[in-house]
Write a protein that holds these residues in place. Structure first.
Motif, short mmCIF file in Angstrom:
data_model
loop_
_atom_site.label_atom_id
_atom_site.label_comp_id
_atom_site.label_asym_id
_atom_site.label_seq_id
_atom_site.Cartn_x
_atom_site.Cartn_y
_atom_site.Cartn_z
N GLU A 1 -22.74 -2.27 30.89
CA GLU A 1 -22.81 -2.46 32.34
C GLU A 1 -21.45 -2.78 32.97
N ASP A 2 -20.49 -3.28 32.20
CA ASP A 2 -19.19 -3.58 32.80
C ASP A 2 -18.01 -3.14 31.92
N ALA A 3 -18.25 -2.14 31.08
CA ALA A 3 -17.20 -1.66 30.19
C ALA A 3 -16.09 -0.94 30.95
N ASP A 4 -16.35 -0.55 32.20
CA ASP A 4 -15.31 0.12 32.99
C ASP A 4 -14.09 -0.78 33.16
N GLU A 5 -14.32 -2.09 33.19
CA GLU A 5 -13.21 -3.04 33.32
C GLU A 5 -12.27 -2.92 32.12
N LEU A 6 -12.84 -2.89 30.93
CA LEU A 6 -12.03 -2.74 29.73
C LEU A 6 -11.36 -1.37 29.68
N SER A 7 -12.09 -0.33 30.11
CA SER A 7 -11.52 1.02 30.14
C SER A 7 -10.27 1.05 31.02
N GLY A 8 -10.34 0.42 32.17
CA GLY A 8 -9.20 0.38 33.08
C GLY A 8 -8.01 -0.35 32.48
N GLU A 9 -8.28 -1.49 31.82
CA GLU A 9 -7.19 -2.26 31.22
C GLU A 9 -6.54 -1.50 30.06
N LEU A 10 -7.35 -0.78 29.27
CA LEU A 10 -6.80 0.03 28.20
C LEU A 10 -5.93 1.15 28.77
N GLY A 11 -6.34 1.70 29.91
CA GLY A 11 -5.54 2.72 30.57
C GLY A 11 -4.19 2.18 31.01
N ASP A 12 -4.18 0.97 31.56
CA ASP A 12 -2.93 0.35 31.98
C ASP A 12 -1.99 0.13 30.79
N LEU A 13 -2.58 -0.26 29.65
CA LEU A 13 -1.77 -0.47 28.45
C LEU A 13 -1.24 0.87 27.92
N LEU A 14 -2.07 1.90 27.95
CA LEU A 14 -1.63 3.23 27.52
C LEU A 14 -0.49 3.73 28.39
N PHE A 15 -0.54 3.44 29.67
CA PHE A 15 0.52 3.83 30.59
C PHE A 15 1.86 3.27 30.14
N GLN A 16 1.86 2.03 29.67
CA GLN A 16 3.09 1.42 29.17
C GLN A 16 3.63 2.17 27.95
N VAL A 17 2.73 2.55 27.05
CA VAL A 17 3.15 3.31 25.86
C VAL A 17 3.77 4.64 26.27
N LEU A 18 3.12 5.32 27.21
CA LEU A 18 3.62 6.62 27.68
C LEU A 18 4.97 6.49 28.37
N LEU A 19 5.16 5.42 29.12
CA LEU A 19 6.44 5.22 29.78
C LEU A 19 7.56 5.01 28.77
N HIS A 20 7.33 4.17 27.77
CA HIS A 20 8.35 3.94 26.75
C HIS A 20 8.68 5.25 26.01
N ALA A 21 7.64 6.03 25.69
CA ALA A 21 7.86 7.30 25.00
C ALA A 21 8.63 8.27 25.90
N ARG A 22 8.32 8.29 27.20
CA ARG A 22 9.01 9.18 28.13
C ARG A 22 10.49 8.82 28.22
#
Length: 229
Positions: A63-84
Motif C-alpha cells: 500500500e505504500d511501497a511507492d515511497e521506497l521506490s521513489g527513494e531508491l530512484g533518488d539513490l540510483l540518480f546519484q550512482v548515475l551522476l557519479h558514473a556520468r
C-alpha cells in the motif's frame, strides 16, 4: 505490474533512457553541470539515509511501497551522476559499472552460478559456506592481508564496530568480552535503552561516545585479535 528484473527489453530501454536523461541534464542544466564527485557526496549520504528511513518506516508494504521506490530512484540518480562524471573524464561509463557488478556477483556466488554465468544444477543452504566462498573470492580480488581492510573508516561508530566484529567473526577471530558489567538484554528495545543510557552517562562525564567507540575499534583492529576458540 512492473516488469521483472529478468524481463529484459523494457528494463534495458528504461535504464538507457534514464542514463540519457542524466547526460542531457549534465549538458543543459547549469546546476547539474556544475556538480562534482565531491559536491555530490552530501547528496549520496542523504539519499542513502532516506532509503533506510523508508524501510524502517515500513514502506515495504504494497500500500505504500511507492515511497521506497521513489527513494531508491533518488539513490540510483546519484550512482548515475557519479558514473556520468567518470564517462566525461574518459574513464568508464554506467555500462562498465553494470557489467562489472554483474561479473562480480557471478564470481562471488559460485553456489548459484558457474564461471560462465549459467546457473548451477543445485545450491547450498549453508550460509557459513556461502560467506566463506564470498570472502575467499573477495580476498583474491582485493589482495587483502587483513579481514578489516576495506571497511570504510568514515562509517558511524556503531556501524563501524558492527562491521568490524562481523569481519572478525567471519575470519574466525575472537572478539574479547571485556565489559562484563554491561547489563544483559533480550531484545532490540532493551539494547536501545542500554545504548541510550550509555550516551547519557558519557555526556555526564564530558565524553564523546562516537569518538570513544571509534578509538575502541581502532585498538581492536591494531592489537591483532586472537583466533576463535
Amino acid at each position: 505490474m512492473t516488469d521483472s528484473p529478468t524481463g529484459g527489453n523494457n528494463l534495458g530501454r528504461e535504464f538507457s533512457r534514464l542514463a540519457q536523461v542524466v547526460s542531457q541534464l549534465r549538458e543543459r542544466c547549469p546546476w547539474t553541470g556544475a556538480l562534482t564527485h565531491e559536491s555530490l557526496l552530501e547528496y549520496l549520504l542523504e539519499e542513502s539515509y532516506e532509503v533506510i528511513e523508508a524501510v524502517e518506516a515500513g514502506h515495504t508494504r504494497a500500500e505504500d511501497a511507492d515511497e521506497l521506490s521513489g527513494e531508491l530512484g533518488d539513490l540510483l540518480f546519484q550512482v548515475l551522476l557519479h558514473a556520468r562524471l567518470q564517462e566525461e573524464a574518459g574513464n568508464f561509463s554506467i555500462s562498465d559499472v553494470v557489467t562489472g557488478l554483474t561479473d562480480k556477483m557471478i564470481r562471488r556466488n559460485p553456489h548459484v552460478f558457474r564461471a560462465d554465468g549459467s546457473l548451477q544444477d543445485s545450491t547450498t543452504e549453508d550460509t557459513a559456506e556461502i560467506e566463506r566462498a564470498w570472502d575467499a573470492v573477495k580476498k583474491t580480488e582485493k589482495h587483502r592481508s587483513s579481514p578489516f581492510e576495506g571497511i570504510p573508516a568514515a562509517l558511524p561508530a556503531l556501524a563501524l564496530a558492527a562491521k568490524t566484529q562481523e569481519r572478525a567473526r567471519r575470519a574466525g577471530l575472537r572478539v574479547p568480552d571485556k565489559a562484563s558489567g554491561v547489563p544483559d538484554f533480550e531484545g532490540e528495545e532493551e539494547l536501545g535503552e542500554i545504548l541510550f543510557e550509555t550516551v547519557r552517562r558519557a555526556a555526564e562525564h564530558g565524553l564523546d561516545p562516537e569518538a570513544a567507540l571509534r578509538r575502541a575499534v581502532r585498538r581492536f583492529t591494531a592489537q591483532g585479535p586472537g583466533t576463535a576458540d
